[in-house]
Design an enzyme around this catalytic site. Structure first.
Site, PDB file in Angstrom:
ATOM      1  N   ASP A 283       0.854  -1.171   0.000  1.00  0.00           N
ATOM      2  CA  ASP A 283       0.000   0.000   0.000  1.00  0.00           C
ATOM      3  C   ASP A 283       0.902   1.237   0.000  1.00  0.00           C
ATOM      4  O   ASP A 283       2.129   1.146   0.091  1.00  0.00           O
ATOM      5  CB  ASP A 283      -0.940  -0.021   1.208  1.00  0.00           C
ATOM      6  CG  ASP A 283      -2.220   0.752   0.967  1.00  0.00           C
ATOM      7  OD1 ASP A 283      -2.217   1.669   0.110  1.00  0.00           O
ATOM      8  OD2 ASP A 283      -3.230   0.466   1.615  1.00  0.00           O
ATOM      9  N   TYR A 284       0.291   2.392  -0.091  1.00  0.00           N
ATOM     10  CA  TYR A 284       0.992   3.664  -0.269  1.00  0.00           C
ATOM     11  C   TYR A 284       2.012   3.891   0.853  1.00  0.00           C
ATOM     12  O   TYR A 284       1.639   4.158   1.984  1.00  0.00           O
ATOM     13  CB  TYR A 284      -0.054   4.780  -0.264  1.00  0.00           C
ATOM     14  CG  TYR A 284       0.328   6.060  -0.946  1.00  0.00           C
ATOM     15  CD1 TYR A 284       1.303   6.898  -0.416  1.00  0.00           C
ATOM     16  CD2 TYR A 284      -0.314   6.470  -2.107  1.00  0.00           C
ATOM     17  CE1 TYR A 284       1.630   8.088  -1.031  1.00  0.00           C
ATOM     18  CE2 TYR A 284      -0.004   7.670  -2.731  1.00  0.00           C
ATOM     19  CZ  TYR A 284       0.964   8.478  -2.187  1.00  0.00           C
ATOM     20  OH  TYR A 284       1.283   9.672  -2.801  1.00  0.00           O
TER      21      TYR A 284
END
Length: 766
Positions: A291-292
């Site tokens: 994820d980011y």
């Protein structure tokens, strides 16, 4: 005749067997061809180019964190980037892809991703709303339409579906998933993957799905975003992991690691999760993206500096690093120092290249870059009509006293509330490419549906919130709510005077789109106080009060349930919000939605979910009893249970009939109820099957959803609904994590929701 039937059966079986082996052989041949291609390409790649394929960057068009990558164009030319997200539109995507395939040494195409969560340009209801349709055909079609629009603007990868089981409505991202049930969540996960990926990911209108967030993200403690998750293995396997596995089985091409820890280890660097479970136990062949900046954030969890955690993540089974560039900047050094191996880098690189191959990007890097499709397939009248249909099917009628709804297509309506004449709030959370200015407001929708037949009197009544702190935090990045600068009392007074002139009051209230979604946890899940004050004043007028509720989560609605005449939960309906709401309010469509996440009476009950386990001193369900598992000040029961949803008509259920009560081995049990429409309107009913296992080797849930059928009945019409129950419906994870069933007594429950069923008992032995 019997011989002929037997012959035909044999021929059919042989034909099916031949087709299976033919398809299997074809798949193996395609895999072999891919392996040769990828191996040949990798033999030409430098270490830097291999590491570059593991680097996913954003160019700033759609940002979900605090980092934007710089120098992207130069890095693409050097082969230091494997994918780009946040960019869409054929012109932009084509220019970037051209740099990769024309100006980099090996001409390796990029993969282009985006958060396409509930539609791309044409926006559908939030996923929690879509799940309330209990209609896998509609859900699959929503993903297909989104894929068609996304690919028309150059995309080939979407960060969806989110399949996290969520039992805490304080968690903002409950809006993005399918609710609290693992079985229903699994059906939704499969439908979404099928819709996105189609029959082949090489198709021009297909995208690669990215299943998120792996894993257990919906179990965050205190319902607080990015927080710790801690649970038993049995709870993981029985309740939280099934939707991820279902998505994998449906062919999902990629997974996204979650922000949380699992067994003390952050998911992004968790070898047990990404390798032992996902690949070895489940057989996943695709790639895993972080994820980011979740890779960088492993450092905050206390596992070491960026080089250390990047090495840990690669060895754990992470293949692509989103935005943080930990792989890009540290892996070569770690290779020289012996902290990672060339084989580990090659394996991750191979998985990314295989994904691009399966998407058909090596044969046609611009397969989804077609300006004609961009002008033809995006935001079409057909797509908008579908958005209206799925929105109508997602609405849940929570209350309808004295048949207040549907409204008459005549008379005078007082339309009030900060969301009644509002375009910006119709689309809901996590909308990247949708244009709120093209959405249909509730005011516009009512005018579109009833024209001049109804006299509409409008008053805003309140702001979404007058809480300055909530307003600042709920509207980040320069966004702001539409503020009416009059005093709250002036707005309420105007609304009350308007209500007095009307036959009925329709109050459109609830959460702003920015009050749910990522980084939007709430400790108080009431309707904001400014709107509650408005509703209290309207209730005192004595006029029938209809609430149209916008929300990204279950809310605490005990006051509203007591004082409103009717409550229609519209979630955040999307582009066609106003038209769909008006269709339902005026009876053009009879609402059929059923909630997929329990509505609590109070935040003090959270977590609250239907398939809980009993205790040694269970709540008796009738009255408070000392030394039982109950509260001093409130009932244990939810306000609205899982599977709940009313209709403009009524349905009667017969007792459950079983074709046998004693079974052995792999026999099939037929459980039947007769459902009768006892009201005045044609309507759809979702008939739900639950099973209880009262005596087992471990403590089981009080009941578990195992199937449902959605039927449509005319007034006075009856229909038998039969479920085929097999031993697969009896299985669970035991103390040794073996998935099996045990001989004994089982209770079959069929009804309109998890709290309102008829039951029958069966004995089943191995």
């Amino acid at each position: 005749m019997k011989k002929r039937f037997s012959y035909l059966k044999t021929v059919t079986l042989l034909a099916c067997t031949f087709c299976f082996y033919k398809a299997s052989a074809q798949t193996k041949a395609e895999e072999a061809k891919m392996n040769v291609f990828v191996a040949n390409l990798m033999s030409k790649m430098t270490v830097d180019e291999k590491i570059g394929q593991l680097n996913l960057v954003t160019m700033g068009q759609a940002i979900t964190g605090s980092v934007v990558n710089n120098g992207v164009e130069a890095r693409i030319k050097k082969g230091e980037i494997g994918g780009v997200f946040g960019v869409y539109g054929t012109d932009k995507v084509s220019k970037i892809q051209d740099i990769a395939v024309k100006e980099s040494r090996l001409h390796i195409p990029l993969i282009f991703g985006l958060d396409v969560i509930h539609g791309h340009r044409t926006i559908f209801p939030i996923p929690l709303g879509v799940s309330a349709t209990w209609d896998m055909g509609l859900i699959e079609q929503s993903a297909h339409v989104a894929a068609k629009e996304a690919t028309a603007e150059g995309l080939n990868w979407v960060f969806s579906p989110m399949v996290d089981i969520a039992r805490d409505p304080r968690w903002g991202r409950i809006s993005e998933g399918g609710g609290e049930d693992p079985w229903l969540g699994s059906q939704i996960a499969k439908a979404m993957v099928r819709g996105y990926q189609g029959s082949s990911m090489t198709n021009a209108d297909a995208v690669m799905a990215c299943v998120k967030h792996f894993a257990l993200y919906g179990g965050a403690e205190a319902g607080r975003e990015y927080n710790t998750v801690d649970m038993s293995l049995i709870k993981m396997y029985q309740d939280y992991l099934p939707p991820y596995k279902a998505a994998l089985d449906a062919g999902a091409g990629s997974f996204m690691s979650s922000f949380n820890t699992i067994n003390g280890m952050p998911a992004t660097a968790n070898h047990w999760l990404l390798t032992d479970l996902l690949r070895k136990q489940w057989g996943f062949k695709g790639f895993v993206v972080s994820d980011y900046t979740s890779l960088n954030e492993v450092t905050n969890h206390g596992l070491g500096d960026l080089q250390t955690v990047s090495a840990l993540a690669l060895k754990a089974g992470l293949d692509m690093d989103m935005v943080g560039e930990g792989f890009l900047t540290t892996l070569k050094k770690s290779l020289k120092e012996g902290k990672v191996t060339q084989q580990e880098i090659d394996l991750a690189c191979r998985r990314v290249l295989e994904a691009k191959y399966r998407l058909g990007l090596f044969n046609n890097p611009e397969k989804s870059i077609d300006p004609q499709r961009e002008s033809r397939d995006v935001f079409t009248a057909e797509n908008r009509a579908f958005a209206r249909k799925i929105a109508e099917h997602s609405f849940v009628l929570l209350k309808n006293s004295n048949q207040t709804l549907p409204l008459k297509k005549s008379g005078t309506i007082a339309l009030v509330g900060p969301l009644a004449d509002n375009h910006s709030e119709m689309l809901g959370t996590w909308v990247i490419a949708g244009d709120p200015n093209k959405s249909v407001s509730v005011m516009e929708g009512i005018k579109n549906v009833v024209g001049n037949d109804v006299n509409i009197l409008y008053a805003r009544g309140s702001n979404i919130t007058d809480d300055s702190l909530l307003s600042v935090r709920a509207f980040p990045f320069g966004l702001s709510q539409q503020i009416d600068k009059r005093s709250p009392q002036d707005m309420i007074d105007e609304a009350v005077e308007t209500a007095k002139k009307a036959d009925v009051v329709v109050a459109v209230v609830g959460e702003s789109a920015n009050m749910s979604g990522e980084s939007s946890s709430r400790s108080d899940i009431n309707i904001p106080e400014s709107q509650r004050d408005l509703l209290k004043a309207l209730a005192k007028t004595g006029k029938p009060l209809v609430l149209v509720l916008f929300n990204g989560r279950p809310l605490t609605l005990t006051w509203e349930d007591k004082h409103a005449s009717a409550i229609l939960d519209a979630w955040a309906p999307g582009t066609e919000a106003g038209n769909a709401i008006a269709d339902v309010l005026f009876g053009n469509y009879n609402p059929s939605g059923k909630i997929t996440a329990t509505f609590p009476r109070s935040v003090g009950q959270i977590p609250i979910y239907y398939n809980h386990k009993n205790t040694g001193r269970p709540y008796n369900g009738e009255r408070f009893a000392k030394f039982k598992s109950d509260y001093l000040d409130i009932s244990n029961d939810p306000l609205y249970p899982f599977g709940y949803g009313l209709s403009y008509t009524t349905f009667n259920y017969s007792d459950v009939k079983l074709d046998k009560t004693n079974l052995k081995g792999n026999e099939v049990l037929k459980a039947t109820v007769t459902v009768t429409n006892t009201g005045k309107y044609a309507g759809e009913e979702t008939v739900q099957l639950y099973i209880s296992d009262p005596i087992a080797s471990i403590s089981r849930s009080v009941e578990e959803l195992k199937n449902f059928q959605k039927i449509e009945l005319k007034p006075g019409e009856s229909r038998e609904v039969t479920f085929n129950v097999t031993t697969a419906d009896l299985k669970f994870y035991n103390e040794q994590l073996a998935y099996d069933w045990e001989s004994g007594e089982f209770i079959v429950r069929i009804g309109t929701n998890s709290s309102n069923t008829h039951s029958a008992t069966v004995h089943w032995i191995k």
